[in-house]
Design an enzyme around this catalytic site. Structure first.
Site, mmCIF file in Angstrom:
data_model
loop_
_atom_site.group_PDB
_atom_site.id
_atom_site.type_symbol
_atom_site.label_atom_id
_atom_site.label_comp_id
_atom_site.label_asym_id
_atom_site.label_seq_id
_atom_site.Cartn_x
_atom_site.Cartn_y
_atom_site.Cartn_z
ATOM 1 N N ARG A 1 -14.003 -6.163 -10.983
ATOM 2 C CA ARG A 1 -14.141 -5.520 -9.667
ATOM 3 C C ARG A 1 -14.827 -4.157 -9.803
ATOM 4 O O ARG A 1 -14.641 -3.453 -10.792
ATOM 5 C CB ARG A 1 -12.762 -5.422 -9.007
ATOM 6 C CG ARG A 1 -12.223 -6.829 -8.707
ATOM 7 C CD ARG A 1 -10.896 -6.796 -8.017
ATOM 8 N NE ARG A 1 -10.969 -6.161 -6.729
ATOM 9 C CZ ARG A 1 -9.900 -5.838 -6.002
ATOM 10 N NH1 ARG A 1 -8.687 -6.105 -6.465
ATOM 11 N NH2 ARG A 1 -10.035 -5.264 -4.834
ATOM 12 N N SER B 1 0.839 -1.215 0.000
ATOM 13 C CA SER B 1 0.000 0.000 0.000
ATOM 14 C C SER B 1 0.866 1.254 0.000
ATOM 15 O O SER B 1 0.607 2.211 -0.727
ATOM 16 C CB SER B 1 -0.886 0.030 1.249
ATOM 17 O OG SER B 1 -1.853 -0.972 1.181
ATOM 18 N N ARG C 1 1.608 4.381 -3.063
ATOM 19 C CA ARG C 1 1.359 5.809 -2.786
ATOM 20 C C ARG C 1 2.633 6.632 -2.986
ATOM 21 O O ARG C 1 2.598 7.710 -3.561
ATOM 22 C CB ARG C 1 0.806 5.968 -1.367
ATOM 23 C CG ARG C 1 -0.656 5.497 -1.280
ATOM 24 C CD ARG C 1 -1.009 5.101 0.121
ATOM 25 N NE ARG C 1 -2.425 4.840 0.287
ATOM 26 C CZ ARG C 1 -3.031 3.676 0.022
ATOM 27 N NH1 ARG C 1 -2.353 2.660 -0.469
ATOM 28 N NH2 ARG C 1 -4.335 3.526 0.228
ATOM 29 N N ASP D 1 -7.392 -7.590 4.591
ATOM 30 C CA ASP D 1 -6.499 -8.435 3.800
ATOM 31 C C ASP D 1 -6.009 -9.660 4.574
ATOM 32 O O ASP D 1 -5.442 -10.583 3.991
ATOM 33 C CB ASP D 1 -5.289 -7.617 3.320
ATOM 34 C CG ASP D 1 -5.697 -6.575 2.281
ATOM 35 O OD1 ASP D 1 -6.753 -6.739 1.651
ATOM 36 O OD2 ASP D 1 -4.964 -5.589 2.101
ATOM 37 N N ARG E 1 -3.568 -14.032 -1.805
ATOM 38 C CA ARG E 1 -3.753 -14.237 -0.356
ATOM 39 C C ARG E 1 -4.392 -15.592 -0.043
ATOM 40 O O ARG E 1 -4.181 -16.151 1.027
ATOM 41 C CB ARG E 1 -4.554 -13.088 0.253
ATOM 42 C CG ARG E 1 -3.832 -11.748 0.090
ATOM 43 C CD ARG E 1 -4.184 -10.724 1.124
ATOM 44 N NE ARG E 1 -3.769 -9.403 0.676
ATOM 45 C CZ ARG E 1 -2.538 -8.897 0.812
ATOM 46 N NH1 ARG E 1 -1.594 -9.602 1.408
ATOM 47 N NH2 ARG E 1 -2.259 -7.688 0.361
ATOM 48 N N SER F 1 -13.422 2.168 2.469
ATOM 49 C CA SER F 1 -12.373 1.787 1.518
ATOM 50 C C SER F 1 -11.276 2.837 1.469
ATOM 51 O O SER F 1 -11.502 3.990 1.099
ATOM 52 C CB SER F 1 -12.987 1.609 0.118
ATOM 53 O OG SER F 1 -11.962 1.597 -0.858
ATOM 54 N N ARG G 1 -13.484 -13.801 -1.853
ATOM 55 C CA ARG G 1 -12.654 -14.489 -0.837
ATOM 56 C C ARG G 1 -13.491 -15.277 0.160
ATOM 57 O O ARG G 1 -12.986 -16.256 0.736
ATOM 58 C CB ARG G 1 -11.745 -13.480 -0.122
ATOM 59 C CG ARG G 1 -10.592 -13.054 -1.004
ATOM 60 C CD ARG G 1 -9.527 -12.269 -0.281
ATOM 61 N NE ARG G 1 -8.410 -12.031 -1.190
ATOM 62 C CZ ARG G 1 -7.595 -10.986 -1.133
ATOM 63 N NH1 ARG G 1 -7.762 -10.069 -0.203
ATOM 64 N NH2 ARG G 1 -6.608 -10.861 -1.996
#
Ligand code: S3P
Length: 431
Positions: free
Chosen positions: A121, A22, A26, A317, A390, A165, A348
């Site tokens: 998505r 993450s 950025r 996550d 994951r 989010s 998931r």
């Protein structure tokens, strides 16, 4: 490819984690729209962050990677160039959603897409606020990628996030840099604040009052030297593995301990895991520390706290591997309020339930989570990863605690967030 994995008798050693995914996204994006050169050490090796670098290069940014260090020559806030071809975000939701905020501030047309998973998505969550700001955005049917974005000068807005989010929050904050007035985002459930921290580090102006985060438009961001911490979400697999495999002791140096991400640590500590945090420091506003985890026999003998409510956004996550922990806990585990898991790299909830059942676990699937009774034992099985990193790594952890051999199908998908995962795992399994 299929990877066979056998139960482990103990785990020991040091695990070198990839840089935080993450934060790397950025830093790269803000470095690209800053003035001057940024050097980012320990940049995530993950395939997702590579997608971000490639998109930035297609937008005229000079980004070079040497080992784990990335050097980016900033083009200034409005300096990105129209891409000559379609931007490919690969598997990365963070790339497409955050970059959309920056593209919305540029006057050219761009088309951004992704792989099969990303193409399914939801993007309505970023399309709506960007349209409110005045950007012209089209998507495929049902608000799915590719996104065609034509931006320019945007209007500052006040926007309450309809979903918890960090990606949507960050998209609106980044677009807010191009507003005609400040932009404020309200989050009713707090999510990871890496964008807020990074924006300030690059010289942006942000005010935070209660749940509202307000960003000023038109800053001159300055290139910086930055060091990314280790990825706590990658650490989660090893923390849970050490909790499941007797006589384990692992050291994970330099792990990012951002206040909104360390919910994982707090949860595991509440669950009774033996984790010590050593050498805590902070670099560029991001806390980090070394984690030492030891197997403790009592852990699996007590009920795991349910995972629910606001906590879910900050564990989102890690839920696949926490579900694996729950499968072996004597009190079982209930997970609710986790609808968002249905729109991640795979559905998931469905992927966890299917693979737990394949491993002989009785589990009830719910719209927003799952529930498992306690006192169960994982059995070796074939794991269908659905190309979701994951899921592959969570069930590798399950394999270590299972009876009999487990076969992980398509294990290479782990590279999306953790290239080197399989070697790191092999290195700590005692022979
Ligand atoms: C991320 C935020 C989360 C997380 C994703 C990375 C980020 O997504 O699941 O892996 O870097 O902002 P949402 O914020 O959409 O839940």
């Amino acid at each position: 490819m299929t990877l066979p994995l056998n139960p482990a008798t103990s785990l020991s050693g040091t695990v070198l984690l990839p840089g935080d995914k993450s934060i790397s996204h950025r830093y790269a994006m803000l470095a690209a729209i800053a003035e001057g050169t940024s050097t980012i050490e320990y940049f995530a090796a993950s395939r997702d962050c590579h997608s971000t670098l490639e998109c930035l290069q297609s937008l005229g940014v000079e980004a070079r990677q040497r080992g784990q260090t990335v050097t980016i020559k900033g083009r200034g806030l409005r300096g990105l160039k129209a891409p000559a071809h379609v931007l490919d975000a690969g598997n990365s939701g963070t790339t497409i959603r955050l970059l959309s905020g920056i593209l919305a501030g540029h006057p050219f047309e761009s088309l951004i897409t992704g792989d099969e998973s990303l193409s399914n998505r939801p993007m309505g969550r970023v399309i709506r606020p960007l349209q409110m700001m005045g950007a012209d955005i089209e998507s495929r049917e049902r608000e799915l990628p590719p996104l065609r974005i034509r931006g320019g000068s945007l209007k500052g807005i006040r926007y309450s996030l309809p979903v918890a989010s960090a990606q949507v929050k960050s998209c609106v904050l980044f677009a807010g840099l191009y507003g005609d007035a400040s932009t404020a985002v309200e989050e009713t459930i707090p999510t990871r604040d890496h964008s807020e921290i990074a924006l300030r580090e690059f010289g942006g102006t942000l005010r935070i009052q209660g749940n509202w985060i307000e960003v000023d438009p038109g800053p001159t961001l300055q290139g910086r030297h930055l060091v990314v911490p280790g990825d706590l979400s990658g650490a989660a697999f090893f923390l849970v593995a050490a909790a499941l495999v007797p006589n384990s002791e692992l050291l994970l140096p330099g792990v990012g301990l951002n206040g909104r991400r360390r919910e994982l640590l707090d949860y595991l500590l509440r669950a009774g895991l033996n984790i010590k945090v050593e050498n805590e420091t902070a670099i560029a506003g991001e806390p980090r520390g070394d984690l030492r985890v030891r197997y403790s026999q009592e852990l699996l003998q007590r009920p795991l706290p349910p995972i629910q409510g606001e906590q879910v956004a900050n564990l989102i996550d890690e839920i696949p591997v926490l579900a694996v922990l729950g499968a072996q806990a004597s009190g079982g585990l209930t997970i609710s309020d986790a609808h968002e898991l249905r729109v991640k790299e795979s559905d998931r909830i469905s992927a966890i339930v299917t693979n737990l059942r394949a491993m002989g676990i009785e589990v009830e699937e719910k719209a927003d989570g799952l529930s498992m009774p306690g006192g169960q034992q994982l059995q070796g099985a074939d794991i269908v990863t659905r190309n979701d990193h994951r899921i592959a790594m969570a069930f590798a952890v399950a394999a270590l605690a299972a009876r009999g051999e487990t076969r992980i199908h398509n294990p290479e998908c782990a590279d999306v967030s953790f290239p080197g995962f399989w070697t790191a795992l092999r290195n700590v399994i005692a022979m």
